[in-house]
Design a protein around this motif. Sequence first.
Motif, PDB file in Angstrom:
ATOM      1  N   GLY A  38      28.934   8.688  76.240  1.00 39.55           N
ATOM      2  CA  GLY A  38      28.307   9.777  76.956  1.00 39.55           C
ATOM      3  C   GLY A  38      26.811   9.806  76.703  1.00 39.55           C
ATOM      4  N   ILE A  39      26.107  10.551  77.530  1.00 37.19           N
ATOM      5  CA  ILE A  39      24.659  10.654  77.409  1.00 37.19           C
ATOM      6  C   ILE A  39      24.227  12.098  77.593  1.00 37.19           C
ATOM      7  CG2 ILE A  39      24.192   8.298  78.204  1.00 37.19           C
ATOM      8  CD1 ILE A  39      23.519   9.510  80.968  1.00 37.19           C
ATOM      9  N   ARG A  40      23.042  12.433  77.129  1.00 38.63           N
ATOM     10  CA  ARG A  40      22.414  13.721  77.438  1.00 38.63           C
ATOM     11  C   ARG A  40      21.789  13.558  78.805  1.00 38.63           C
ATOM     12  NH1 ARG A  40      23.318  18.418  75.886  1.00 38.63           N
ATOM     13  NH2 ARG A  40      21.218  19.080  76.247  1.00 38.63           N
ATOM     14  N   TYR A  41      22.114  14.468  79.716  1.00 35.68           N
ATOM     15  CA  TYR A  41      21.571  14.368  81.070  1.00 35.68           C
ATOM     16  C   TYR A  41      21.456  15.758  81.668  1.00 35.68           C
ATOM     17  CZ  TYR A  41      20.738  12.697  85.790  1.00 35.68           C
ATOM     18  OH  TYR A  41      20.174  12.450  87.004  1.00 35.68           O
ATOM     19  N   ALA A  42      20.281  16.101  82.178  1.00 37.76           N
ATOM     20  CA  ALA A  42      20.059  17.321  82.953  1.00 37.76           C
ATOM     21  C   ALA A  42      20.559  18.581  82.245  1.00 37.76           C
ATOM     22  CB  ALA A  42      20.710  17.188  84.328  1.00 37.76           C
ATOM     23  N   GLY A  43      20.305  18.696  80.961  1.00 38.17           N
ATOM     24  CA  GLY A  43      20.697  19.905  80.252  1.00 38.17           C
ATOM     25  C   GLY A  43      22.156  19.969  79.871  1.00 38.17           C
ATOM     26  N   GLY A  44      22.794  18.814  79.748  1.00 35.30           N
ATOM     27  CA  GLY A  44      24.198  18.808  79.376  1.00 35.30           C
ATOM     28  C   GLY A  44      24.624  17.446  78.874  1.00 35.30           C
ATOM     29  N   ASN A  45      25.932  17.295  78.695  1.00 32.82           N
ATOM     30  CA  ASN A  45      26.513  16.034  78.240  1.00 32.82           C
ATOM     31  C   ASN A  45      27.277  15.403  79.393  1.00 32.82           C
ATOM     32  OD1 ASN A  45      25.721  16.125  75.438  1.00 32.82           O
ATOM     33  ND2 ASN A  45      27.171  17.827  75.259  1.00 32.82           N
ATOM     34  N   TYR A  46      26.919  14.156  79.723  1.00 24.55           N
ATOM     35  CA  TYR A  46      27.547  13.434  80.821  1.00 24.55           C
ATOM     36  C   TYR A  46      28.417  12.313  80.270  1.00 24.55           C
ATOM     37  CZ  TYR A  46      28.199  10.355  84.802  1.00 24.55           C
ATOM     38  OH  TYR A  46      28.769   9.571  85.770  1.00 24.55           O
ATOM     39  N   ASN A  47      29.622  12.219  80.805  1.00 27.64           N
ATOM     40  CA  ASN A  47      30.528  11.109  80.500  1.00 27.64           C
ATOM     41  C   ASN A  47      30.987  10.526  81.817  1.00 27.64           C
ATOM     42  OD1 ASN A  47      31.163  10.922  77.523  1.00 27.64           O
ATOM     43  ND2 ASN A  47      31.387  13.120  77.894  1.00 27.64           N
ATOM     44  N   GLY A  48      30.770   9.234  81.999  1.00 27.22           N
ATOM     45  CA  GLY A  48      31.208   8.597  83.226  1.00 27.22           C
ATOM     46  C   GLY A  48      30.438   7.337  83.523  1.00 27.22           C
ATOM     47  N   GLN A  49      30.520   6.918  84.764  1.00 25.87           N
ATOM     48  CA  GLN A  49      29.882   5.688  85.179  1.00 25.87           C
ATOM     49  C   GLN A  49      28.378   5.888  85.341  1.00 25.87           C
ATOM     50  OE1 GLN A  49      32.439   5.258  88.640  1.00 25.87           O
ATOM     51  NE2 GLN A  49      33.363   3.441  87.722  1.00 25.87           N
ATOM     52  N   LEU A  50      27.651   4.812  85.106  1.00 26.81           N
ATOM     53  CA  LEU A  50      26.192   4.830  85.214  1.00 26.81           C
ATOM     54  C   LEU A  50      25.726   3.656  86.064  1.00 26.81           C
ATOM     55  CD1 LEU A  50      25.342   5.387  81.449  1.00 26.81           C
ATOM     56  CD2 LEU A  50      25.185   7.105  83.260  1.00 26.81           C
ATOM     57  N   LYS A  51      24.606   3.841  86.693  1.00 26.21           N
ATOM     58  CA  LYS A  51      23.935   2.751  87.390  1.00 26.21           C
ATOM     59  C   LYS A  51      22.443   2.987  87.220  1.00 26.21           C
ATOM     60  CE  LYS A  51      23.633   0.321  91.791  1.00 26.21           C
ATOM     61  NZ  LYS A  51      24.091   0.315  93.189  1.00 26.21           N
TER      62      LYS A  51
END
Length: 189
Positions: A38-51
């Motif tokens: 997961g990553i820190r993204y846009a004020g939250g925690n994101y888990n999923g696919q990335l490009k």
Amino acid sequence: MGRSPRDGESPKRGNSAPSSNAEARNSGGGDLQQSATGIRYAGGNYNGQLKGGKPYGQGRLDWDHGDIYEGEWKEGLQHGTGTYKWKDGDVYDGEWKDDSKHGRGEYKWKDGMVYEGGWENDKRHGRGTKTWPSGKSYEGEYAGGTMHGWGTMMCPSGGRRTRVSGPREYPMGRALRSSQRAKSARGFG
């Protein structure tokens, strides 16, 4: 990024960029890759696919303020089919385009009210049905987030009214001829 996307609003992302070791591992080459931690993204925690280091494909973002979006992403934006859950209990399940409710979808308020139908740029638009907890419902046209055009309001008691563009309601669902509409609009019908 403080507000959640309700009717007429869209989430504000600012220039928040992903930041983690997963980003460094997953952003090379622009290929669709799964984030391991997961990553820190846009004020939250994101888990999923990335490009390219941004959410792309299937993923879930848990905002720090308690809201959750799970669904499809494109270039870091909610795009495709997904579900947004507000921490207060409201839920939208449907189509998204560039972070806005757009296409077909269903919005359920925590008080039991439901809208199912078309959306455009985060506003109810096109054909849709809104049902209140009391049992009253409206099925008809929407534009810019409001009832607009032809539609029928149904009451739990069985009463029915047809609405024609504008604020007036007409009794018992009968269609009015243009001469009747004109008289009614002037207060003579």
